[in-house]
Design a protein around this motif. Structure first.
Motif, PDB file in Angstrom:
ATOM      1  N   ALA A   1      77.425  27.801  24.496  1.00 43.13           N
ATOM      2  CA  ALA A   1      77.010  29.106  23.960  1.00 43.13           C
ATOM      3  C   ALA A   1      75.564  29.133  23.472  1.00 43.13           C
ATOM      4  N   PRO A   2      75.087  28.107  22.731  1.00 45.45           N
ATOM      5  CA  PRO A   2      73.701  28.191  22.241  1.00 45.45           C
ATOM      6  C   PRO A   2      72.673  28.239  23.364  1.00 45.45           C
ATOM      7  N   GLU A   3      73.056  27.792  24.586  1.00 43.35           N
ATOM      8  CA  GLU A   3      72.090  27.763  25.684  1.00 43.35           C
ATOM      9  C   GLU A   3      72.163  29.008  26.558  1.00 43.35           C
ATOM     10  N   LEU A   4      73.110  29.921  26.270  1.00 45.42           N
ATOM     11  CA  LEU A   4      73.279  31.085  27.138  1.00 45.42           C
ATOM     12  C   LEU A   4      72.080  32.011  27.015  1.00 45.42           C
ATOM     13  N   ASN A   5      71.756  32.681  28.145  1.00 49.00           N
ATOM     14  CA  ASN A   5      70.668  33.648  28.139  1.00 49.00           C
ATOM     15  C   ASN A   5      71.037  34.819  27.218  1.00 49.00           C
ATOM     16  N   PRO A   6      70.234  35.063  26.165  1.00 45.15           N
ATOM     17  CA  PRO A   6      70.652  36.065  25.186  1.00 45.15           C
ATOM     18  C   PRO A   6      70.738  37.480  25.760  1.00 45.15           C
ATOM     19  N   GLY A   7      69.805  37.843  26.657  1.00 49.99           N
ATOM     20  CA  GLY A   7      69.823  39.203  27.202  1.00 49.99           C
ATOM     21  C   GLY A   7      71.119  39.502  27.932  1.00 49.99           C
ATOM     22  N   VAL A   8      71.517  38.583  28.813  1.00 50.19           N
ATOM     23  CA  VAL A   8      72.736  38.782  29.593  1.00 50.19           C
ATOM     24  C   VAL A   8      73.957  38.713  28.683  1.00 50.19           C
ATOM     25  N   THR A   9      73.945  37.735  27.764  1.00 45.48           N
ATOM     26  CA  THR A   9      75.106  37.568  26.895  1.00 45.48           C
ATOM     27  C   THR A   9      75.329  38.802  26.027  1.00 45.48           C
ATOM     28  N   ARG A  10      74.208  39.422  25.595  1.00 45.20           N
ATOM     29  CA  ARG A  10      74.352  40.603  24.748  1.00 45.20           C
ATOM     30  C   ARG A  10      75.108  41.707  25.490  1.00 45.20           C
ATOM     31  N   ILE A  11      74.727  41.966  26.740  1.00 46.10           N
ATOM     32  CA  ILE A  11      75.431  43.005  27.521  1.00 46.10           C
ATOM     33  C   ILE A  11      76.894  42.612  27.687  1.00 46.10           C
ATOM     34  N   ALA A  12      77.112  41.332  28.032  1.00 46.85           N
ATOM     35  CA  ALA A  12      78.478  40.873  28.281  1.00 46.85           C
ATOM     36  C   ALA A  12      79.343  41.029  27.033  1.00 46.85           C
ATOM     37  N   VAL A  13      78.813  40.615  25.871  1.00 45.69           N
ATOM     38  CA  VAL A  13      79.606  40.665  24.641  1.00 45.69           C
ATOM     39  C   VAL A  13      79.919  42.105  24.249  1.00 45.69           C
ATOM     40  N   ALA A  14      78.911  42.990  24.385  1.00 46.55           N
ATOM     41  CA  ALA A  14      79.160  44.390  24.046  1.00 46.55           C
ATOM     42  C   ALA A  14      80.286  44.946  24.915  1.00 46.55           C
ATOM     43  N   LEU A  15      80.245  44.655  26.220  1.00 49.49           N
ATOM     44  CA  LEU A  15      81.287  45.152  27.120  1.00 49.49           C
ATOM     45  C   LEU A  15      82.645  44.563  26.760  1.00 49.49           C
ATOM     46  N   LEU A  16      82.664  43.260  26.451  1.00 54.00           N
ATOM     47  CA  LEU A  16      83.943  42.607  26.141  1.00 54.00           C
ATOM     48  C   LEU A  16      84.546  43.174  24.854  1.00 54.00           C
TER      49      LEU A  16
ATOM     50  N   TYR B   1      92.939  39.682  19.004  1.00 51.21           N
ATOM     51  CA  TYR B   1      92.751  38.230  19.143  1.00 51.21           C
ATOM     52  C   TYR B   1      91.678  37.944  20.198  1.00 51.21           C
ATOM     53  N   ALA B   2      91.701  38.715  21.299  1.00 54.90           N
ATOM     54  CA  ALA B   2      90.682  38.538  22.336  1.00 54.90           C
ATOM     55  C   ALA B   2      89.296  38.812  21.768  1.00 54.90           C
ATOM     56  N   VAL B   3      89.194  39.856  20.924  1.00 52.19           N
ATOM     57  CA  VAL B   3      87.903  40.164  20.298  1.00 52.19           C
ATOM     58  C   VAL B   3      87.436  38.976  19.457  1.00 52.19           C
ATOM     59  N   LEU B   4      88.367  38.368  18.714  1.00 49.82           N
ATOM     60  CA  LEU B   4      87.999  37.215  17.880  1.00 49.82           C
ATOM     61  C   LEU B   4      87.461  36.068  18.731  1.00 49.82           C
ATOM     62  N   ARG B   5      88.135  35.815  19.882  1.00 45.96           N
ATOM     63  CA  ARG B   5      87.696  34.733  20.762  1.00 45.96           C
ATOM     64  C   ARG B   5      86.283  34.996  21.274  1.00 45.96           C
ATOM     65  N   VAL B   6      86.026  36.268  21.655  1.00 49.78           N
ATOM     66  CA  VAL B   6      84.693  36.609  22.152  1.00 49.78           C
ATOM     67  C   VAL B   6      83.666  36.442  21.048  1.00 49.78           C
ATOM     68  N   LYS B   7      84.076  36.802  19.827  1.00 48.58           N
ATOM     69  CA  LYS B   7      83.160  36.707  18.684  1.00 48.58           C
ATOM     70  C   LYS B   7      82.684  35.271  18.469  1.00 48.58           C
ATOM     71  N   VAL B   8      83.591  34.310  18.664  1.00 42.62           N
ATOM     72  CA  VAL B   8      83.201  32.907  18.473  1.00 42.62           C
ATOM     73  C   VAL B   8      82.018  32.562  19.384  1.00 42.62           C
ATOM     74  N   ILE B   9      82.155  32.969  20.678  1.00 44.84           N
ATOM     75  CA  ILE B   9      81.094  32.664  21.643  1.00 44.84           C
ATOM     76  C   ILE B   9      79.832  33.445  21.303  1.00 44.84           C
ATOM     77  N   ALA B  10      80.015  34.720  20.969  1.00 42.76           N
ATOM     78  CA  ALA B  10      78.857  35.580  20.702  1.00 42.76           C
ATOM     79  C   ALA B  10      78.072  35.066  19.502  1.00 42.76           C
ATOM     80  N   ASP B  11      78.776  34.660  18.452  1.00 47.02           N
ATOM     81  CA  ASP B  11      78.088  34.190  17.249  1.00 47.02           C
ATOM     82  C   ASP B  11      77.264  32.942  17.546  1.00 47.02           C
ATOM     83  N   ALA B  12      77.829  32.066  18.391  1.00 42.39           N
ATOM     84  CA  ALA B  12      77.096  30.846  18.716  1.00 42.39           C
ATOM     85  C   ALA B  12      75.893  31.150  19.602  1.00 42.39           C
ATOM     86  N   ALA B  13      76.005  32.182  20.458  1.00 41.89           N
ATOM     87  CA  ALA B  13      74.927  32.460  21.403  1.00 41.89           C
ATOM     88  C   ALA B  13      73.851  33.362  20.814  1.00 41.89           C
TER      89      ALA B  13
END
Lengths: 518, 220
Positions: free
Chosen positions: A202-217, A259-271
């Motif tokens: 997660a810390p290495e993910l491209n922030p621009g792409v991850t931001r769109i992905a997390v918002a959609l998720l 619960y799915a939102v929580l799982r996504v949050k873990v990745i998003a917070d790290a990225a």
């Protein structure tokens, strides 16, 4: 051993579904569902014990994985499933006697409810985002038939809205999944959709792409969780589905989506750091709370009232997740369990009220406490639980979320949320007391029609003696296992408010999974 | 296949994808909307097929065949069957947004898609990823159709447009997200459409018509 235990919550209900498919709904099979649910709960507890002792466990070619968070969600699914399935036979007997359903529909309900349970178990056990997505979408498909089972105009409309809105939301989540996968594949160390891998890179993910992905998720899974902008399906589906299905959808399905939102949050917070998801979740939380408050004040239908209360509670969960401290997350998880128990009691009770009175309008029900003291007691205490009065566990969890909010620097937002919660509590108590208290309506014409055939089957359901001393009214159904289920759920909810017991360590471990810090 | 030809073919397929999405907005006859949707399925399958040839991947080639079968064959067939039973409402007579405004909105949505997709293109620039904005535009146009059309069948087409766009983005961004997920996604889409088809039949039994304007029973 752990492998078998963690697969059981998915396999047992599938077996029960097969039994219903082969044998149909009949006196010999009506308790199969309840037995399966008890099996799910037992396996969930066994899995939780294993996980707290030995840590996470992966199986089935790495597709399923259980950690403390999954194990806790399995317990929630098992607990609510027990309450619901134990109360189902009593509910269906009355419906069958009144001619509102037939054997084919009962068989369909028995079968689909079990498949639904299995799918939710798979969703929380999924080791990667893709499997979780498939399971979530499959729950929509299965429950669509349950929502539309009554085939009236309202039921079909509710089912249509449910499928279109939820599938659209989940489609957005799919797009988010693809984009997150894209980001993960192009990270310095390529990864797939597996939770552990994703959190690792997660810390290495491209922030621009991850931001769109997390918002959609988050918006996508939030739709399925009934969070505000795309909540429109929830009141309709919950008010039109048969009572046991509403209880399950409100008690666990929307929590599993959360619960799915929580799982996504873990990745998003790290990225991306905590700010991005926090802002997103706060907007969803406040929107849900505001919407629930405004529509509850003048609500005329008690099933819709309960549905809006679910939106409120999802808003509170989103608030807790936005705060994100270990205390807040533990409170969120406890709130999921408490809400599941209390809300399933309320929806099952509401289904019974509908059977007794023949109307789902709040002003069509008066003086229920005099006519049906046990039922009225369950609903009354259920509402007290859902508005978070002590000793119920929702008091502890809402207090936890509020404290974490004030400590975590979100004081203003938390205060606004608490104000809305207060308004909602006042509205719920006001509506419910009008239903329960006061003099009974004197000419319950639809009631008599609904109750009369019930008397014929009453001896079958005989069990707990009806509270003595009530005036001799038209024949009243004796309460058996279903009363037991409702009272049991409320007692469990109250006990959880006093002591977590062995659940404590699991809760701590589960919140560690979300926050990342011990 | 030479690189220049590959880029041209990808662009051609992506262009066809976008064009068919806009055509859905333009047409009003449900029958021709369904034909356009089937054409889009062909374009999507072609896109996947071109990528399969470029990568020399037999597996992706098989997936392209599956896409063709599902999106240009099965789904349009289900829609046509639903239309055959629909009776009088063969035409989207009064969408919430008229056709001219819809086309303008489509242009705006396409620009929006290009703006939003910039980080995606920059992450791994290639011929395939340069087509991602087109997939995003199809998703947005599909969403637009879903919220502005009143007939049940038009909404279903809107949902499927969204899904085509998402699938296109899925193939353009990655070599694949794993066979199980791929199969699950396909199966889910198929089942959603079948569920909606069943509900539509029930709706006709209950309402006599499938104009969603009739759906006014539930509200607050």
């Amino acid at each position: 051993m752990t492998t078998l235990l963690m697969l059981a919550p998915a396999l047992i209900p599938l077996l029960a579904a097969l039994l219903y498919a082969l044998l149909g709904w009949r006196p010999a099979t009506e308790w199969v569902g309840a037995v399966a649910a008890v099996g799910v709960l037992a396996a969930a507890i066994g899995t939780a014990v294993g996980v707290t002792a030995d840590g996470p466990h992966t199986t089935v070619f790495g597709l399923l994985r259980v950690d403390a968070l999954s194990a806790f969600m399995l317990i929630v699914i098992g607990a609510v499933a027990c309450v619901t399935t134990v109360a189902t036979p009593g509910h269906l007997r009355v419906e069958l006697a009144a001619g509102r359903t037939d054997d084919a529909n009962c068989r369909q309900l028995g079968m689909l409810v079990q498949i639904f349970l299995a799918l939710m178990a798979v969703a929380v056990l999924a080791a990667n985002l893709g499997v979780l997505w498939v399971a979530m979408e499959a729950t929509t498909i299965v429950t669509a038939f349950l929502v539309g089972q009554r085939r009236g105009r309202a039921a079909v409309e509710a089912a249509w809205k449910y499928v279109v809105i939820c599938s659209t939301g989940i489609a957005l989540a799919l797009l988010g999944t693809f984009l997150l996968n894209f980001a993960a594949e192009n990270a310095p160390t390529p990864a797939g959709l597996d939770w552990v891998e994703l959190v690792g890179v997660a810390p290495e993910l491209n922030p621009g792409v991850t931001r769109i992905a997390v918002a959609l998720l988050i918006v996508g899974f939030g739709t399925k969780a009934g969070l505000a902008p795309l909540h429109a399906w929830l009141p309709d589906a919950h008010s039109q589905a048969p009572a046991p299905v509403s209880a399950l959808m409100s008690g666990v399905l929307i929590s599993v989506a959360f619960y799915a939102v929580l799982r996504v949050k873990v990745i998003a917070d790290a990225a991306l750091g905590v700010d991005f998801t926090r802002a997103l979740l706060l907007v969803l939380a406040l929107a849900s709370l505001t919407l629930a408050a405004s529509l509850l004040l003048a609500q005329r239908d008690y099933k819709r009232m309960l549905a809006y209360s679910s939106i409120e509670n999802m808003g509170l969960l989103a608030l807790g997740a936005a705060i994100g401290s270990p205390l807040a997350i533990a409170a969120v998880l406890l709130h999921i369990l408490g809400h599941g128990l209390a809300k399933s009691v309320l929806f099952l009770g509401a289904g019974r009220v509908l059977q007794v009175t023949g109307t789902s309008r709040i002003d069509g029900v008066r003086g229920l406490a005099a006519r049906e003291p046990v039922l009225a007691g369950c609903i009354g205490f259920g509402v007290l639980a859902i508005i978070a009065l002590p000793p119920f566990s929702l008091f502890a969890s809402e207090l936890g979320i509020a404290r974490a909010g004030f400590v975590g620097g979100l004081g203003a937002v938390t205060a606004a949320a608490l104000l809305l919660v207060l308004v909602i509590a006042a509205a719920l108590v006001g509506h419910t007391s009008r239903m329960l208290l006061g003099a009974p309506v004197d000419s319950p014409v639809p009631a008599a029609a609904a109750v009369a055939p019930v008397a014929a089957v009453a001896p079958v359901a005989a069990g707990a003696p009806v509270a003595a001393g009530a005036p001799a009214r038209p024949p009243r159904r004796r309460w058996g296992a279903d009363t037991f289920a409702l009272v049991g759920a409320l007692v469990t909810c109250a006990v959880l408010g006093l002591t977590l017991g062995p659940l404590g360590p699991l809760l701590v471990q589960a919140s560690t999974v979300v926050t990342g810090t011990p | 296949m030479s690189t220049a030809l590959y880029i041209q073919l990808i662009d051609l397929a992506a262009g066809a994808l976008l064009l068919t999405a806009v055509l859905v907005l333009w047409r009003r006859e449900l029958a021709s909307i369904i034909e356009v949707f089937a054409l889009q399925g062909v374009a999507l399958a072609a896109l996947v097929g071109i990528m399969a040839v470029e990568q020399g991947s037999a597996e992706l080639g098989a997936v392209a065949l599956g896409v063709l079968l599902l999106r240009a064959g099965v789904l349009p067939w289900v829609l046509r069957r639903a239309l055959a039973g629909a009776g009088a409402t063969q035409r989207e007579t009064k969408p919430l947004v008229n056709v001219v405004s819809s086309l303008l909105a489509a242009a705006a949505l396409t620009l929006l898609a290009y703006a939003v997709s910039q980080p995606l293109v920059q992450l791994a620039p290639s011929a395939a990823t340069h087509a991602i904005p087109v997939g995003m535009a199809v998703v947005l146009i599909g969403f637009f159709v879903l919220v502005t059309r009143r007939l049940a069948l038009s909404q279903l087409v809107g949902f499927l447009l969204m899904d085509n766009g998402i699938t296109a983005v899925g193939f353009l961004t990655t070599a694949g997200v794993g066979l199980i997920v791929e199969l699950g996604v396909t199966l889910d889409v198929l089942l959603v459409v079948l569920v909606l088809q069943v509900l539509k039949t029930r709706m006709r039994e209950a309402f006599g018509d499938t104009d969603l304007d009739e759906l006014r029973e539930l509200h607050d």
